[in-house]
Design a protein around this motif. Structure first.
Motif, short mmCIF file in Angstrom:
data_model
loop_
_atom_site.label_atom_id
_atom_site.label_comp_id
_atom_site.label_asym_id
_atom_site.label_seq_id
_atom_site.Cartn_x
_atom_site.Cartn_y
_atom_site.Cartn_z
N ASP A 1 0.82 -1.21 0.00
CA ASP A 1 0.00 0.00 0.00
C ASP A 1 0.85 1.26 0.00
N GLY A 2 0.58 2.12 -0.95
CA GLY A 2 1.25 3.41 -0.99
C GLY A 2 2.57 3.43 -1.73
N LEU A 3 3.12 2.27 -2.11
CA LEU A 3 4.45 2.27 -2.73
C LEU A 3 4.43 2.93 -4.10
N THR A 4 3.41 2.66 -4.91
CA THR A 4 3.39 3.29 -6.23
C THR A 4 3.26 4.81 -6.12
N THR A 5 2.52 5.28 -5.11
CA THR A 5 2.42 6.73 -4.89
C THR A 5 3.77 7.30 -4.49
N ARG A 6 4.45 6.62 -3.57
CA ARG A 6 5.77 7.10 -3.15
C ARG A 6 6.75 7.06 -4.32
N TYR A 7 6.63 6.06 -5.16
CA TYR A 7 7.53 5.95 -6.31
C TYR A 7 7.29 7.11 -7.28
N LEU A 8 6.03 7.40 -7.58
CA LEU A 8 5.73 8.52 -8.47
C LEU A 8 6.12 9.86 -7.85
N ASP A 9 6.01 9.96 -6.53
CA ASP A 9 6.49 11.17 -5.86
C ASP A 9 7.99 11.37 -6.11
N ALA A 10 8.74 10.27 -5.96
CA ALA A 10 10.19 10.34 -6.18
C ALA A 10 10.49 10.63 -7.65
N LEU A 11 9.73 10.02 -8.56
CA LEU A 11 9.92 10.26 -9.99
C LEU A 11 9.70 11.74 -10.30
N ASP A 12 8.70 12.33 -9.66
CA ASP A 12 8.41 13.75 -9.84
C ASP A 12 9.58 14.60 -9.34
N ARG A 13 10.13 14.25 -8.18
CA ARG A 13 11.28 15.00 -7.65
C ARG A 13 12.49 14.86 -8.58
N GLN A 14 12.70 13.64 -9.07
CA GLN A 14 13.83 13.43 -9.97
C GLN A 14 13.65 14.22 -11.26
N ALA A 15 12.44 14.20 -11.81
CA ALA A 15 12.17 14.92 -13.06
C ALA A 15 12.43 16.41 -12.89
N ALA A 16 12.00 16.96 -11.76
CA ALA A 16 12.23 18.38 -11.51
C ALA A 16 13.72 18.69 -11.47
N ALA A 17 14.49 17.83 -10.80
CA ALA A 17 15.93 18.05 -10.68
C ALA A 17 16.62 17.91 -12.04
N VAL A 18 16.20 16.92 -12.81
CA VAL A 18 16.82 16.69 -14.12
C VAL A 18 16.51 17.84 -15.07
N ARG A 19 15.24 18.27 -15.08
CA ARG A 19 14.89 19.38 -15.99
C ARG A 19 15.64 20.65 -15.62
N GLU A 20 15.83 20.89 -14.33
CA GLU A 20 16.62 22.06 -13.91
C GLU A 20 18.05 21.91 -14.39
N ALA A 21 18.60 20.69 -14.31
CA ALA A 21 19.98 20.47 -14.73
C ALA A 21 20.15 20.66 -16.23
N LEU A 22 19.12 20.34 -17.01
CA LEU A 22 19.21 20.53 -18.46
C LEU A 22 19.32 22.00 -18.83
#
Length: 445
Positions: A70-91
């Motif tokens: 329970d909740g793991l896919t939500t936590r995973y997408l939360d982390a994916l969102d954080r990673q995407a934000a960091a990667v887009r800033e780095a680009l």
């Protein structure tokens, strides 16, 4: 003929070079912003990895876990969102940033619910800036998770290609591959995919399963062809460490198994060619006249890949990087959990440097293993040398084996039909000694 023993036809599937088992923790993790600062960013590929499956097939050594508490896919997408934000800033925004292709893989992306798939698309579009309706978008699915609501989301968000792993339409073979499924469920899923209206359907099939014959292989091929798929991938079965089948191994000798797999490959290839399919690589066949709506199987190996998720690779011209890699279920669960808890995604922490010599090998590999071959002029333009200058002994050996096409047009380096058949033996022959040593030193976990 040289005294060098001819390699086995089934060494390994070269889908990326250097292989991830050659990656190591980076002693001084570089900042992503520095890595991407001078890279061309006007035709990037985006890959999002979803490390969840409802079951794990006996042959699978992909980075995926069974189920999600329970909740793991939500936590995973939360982390994916954080990673995407960091990667887009780095680009950065100093040069145009544009994504030319996108793919969701795994695992099984459609393990996510319809609402979670919407969120995954939102991350790709709103965080990364990928226009999913304007570029090829390929998504992997499975019979159990290809539900109408999920497919409707993907179709509406711009998916141009859906790839479904069937492996075999013969119940006994599916059981032998530890692939729990019913034929009726497979057919129903294929019907839903066609109803969704996504332009390209790809069906994955496997040859070399214990008990599989040329007759049963033809039966599976014809069952797939009944759906007129735009693409078919024919995969040889591998039995790898730490997988379900890896605990028992094949029922025949290596030589007998190699011969049977080659026989089945040739039979399948010839049947698809006779049915109007064109061969793109050893594995990939495309229906004549079908427009390519998704990336060919070498597209994810070009420079300029941005990977999101704990099983995704990213490629710059000088560094390939990712997260830790494992096959064992306990190790995978630990890595997924650690990913969901990560707050700082601004650095690359696991990877391998790619120098000029490795870039040459990678260019040759990703081009030569395609049926269309490699343009020598393009190679010379990029590197200032010829492939024969850089890889003369290897190419001479391939020619002696009959693996090079002597009838290819001037300026084209291309494999013969037998060379394509032996792609999984030929590819590893081009690995550098350094990459071989790193792969050999890797301890499976």
């Amino acid at each position: 003929m040289t005294g060098t023993p001819r390699p086995r036809p089934y060494g390994s599937y070269v889908y990326a070079y250097p292989h991830k088992t050659a990656y190591r923790p980076l002693p001084e993790p570089p900042e992503l912003a520095a890595l991407w600062a001078d890279e061309p960013k006007d035709a990037l590929s985006l890959y999002a990895h979803v490390p969840f499956c409802e079951v794990r097939c006996g042959f699978c050594n992909l980075f995926t876990r069974i189920g999600a508490p329970d909740g793991l896919t939500t936590r995973y997408l939360d982390a994916l969102d954080r990673q995407a934000a960091a990667v887009r800033e780095a680009l950065g925004d100093g040069a145009p940033v544009r994504f030319a292709a996108a793919a969701f893989g795994g695992g099984t992306p459609t393990f996510l619910t319809a609402a979670e798939l919407e969120r995954l698309c939102d991350i790709a579009e709103h965080r990364m800036g990928a226009d999913l309706r304007a570029v090829p978008l390929s998504v992997e699915t499975s019979p159990a998770t290809a539900t109408a609501d999920r497919l409707a989301v993907l179709a509406a968000r711009g998916a141009t290609r859906l790839s479904i792993g069937v492996q075999s339409f013969v119940a006994a073979e599916a059981r032998a591959a530890v692939r729990p499924q019913r034929r009726a469920d497979v057919e129903a899923a294929l019907g839903r995919i066609r109803d969704a209206g996504v332009p390209v359907l790809n069906i994955d099939l496997i040859y070399g399963i214990d008990g599989q014959t040329e007759e049963s292989w033809r039966y599976s091929l014809d069952a797939a062809l009944a759906w007129r798929p735009e693409e078919l991938y024919l995969y040889p079965l591998y039995v790898r460490p730490l997988t379900g089948l890896g605990r028992s191994g094949p029922a025949e000798s290596d030589r007998e198994w190699d011969e049977r797999r080659l026989r089945l490959y040739r039979s399948g290839r010839d049947h698809l060619l006779a049915e109007g399919y064109e061969q793109v690589s050893m594995r990939m066949f495309r229906r004549s006249g079908a427009a390519p709506e998704g990336p060919d199987d070498h597209a994810c190996q070009t420079d300029g890949m941005v990977g999101l998720g704990c099983g995704a690779r990213s490629y710059t011209s000088a560094l390939h990087y990712s997260f830790d890699y494992a096959v064992d279920m306990r190790e995978i669960r630990s890595i997924v959990d650690a990913y969901t808890e990560t707050r700082d995604f601004s650095r690359a922490r696991v990877g391998r440097r790619v120098d000029g010599a490795e870039a040459r090998r990678r260019h040759l590999l990703q081009s030569l293993l395609q049926a269309e071959g490699m343009d020598r002029a393009g190679y010379a333009e990029r590197f200032g040398t010829s492939p024969w200058e850089d890889f003369g002994p290897e190419l001479e050996r391939f020619a002696e084996y009959g693996w090079l096409d002597g009838t290819a047009p001037e300026g084209l380096l291309r494999l013969s039909a037998e060379g394509l058949a032996h792609s999984d033996g030929l590819g590893p022959e081009l690995f550098s000694p350094e990459v071989r040593a790193a792969m050999a030193a890797y301890e499976p976990k």
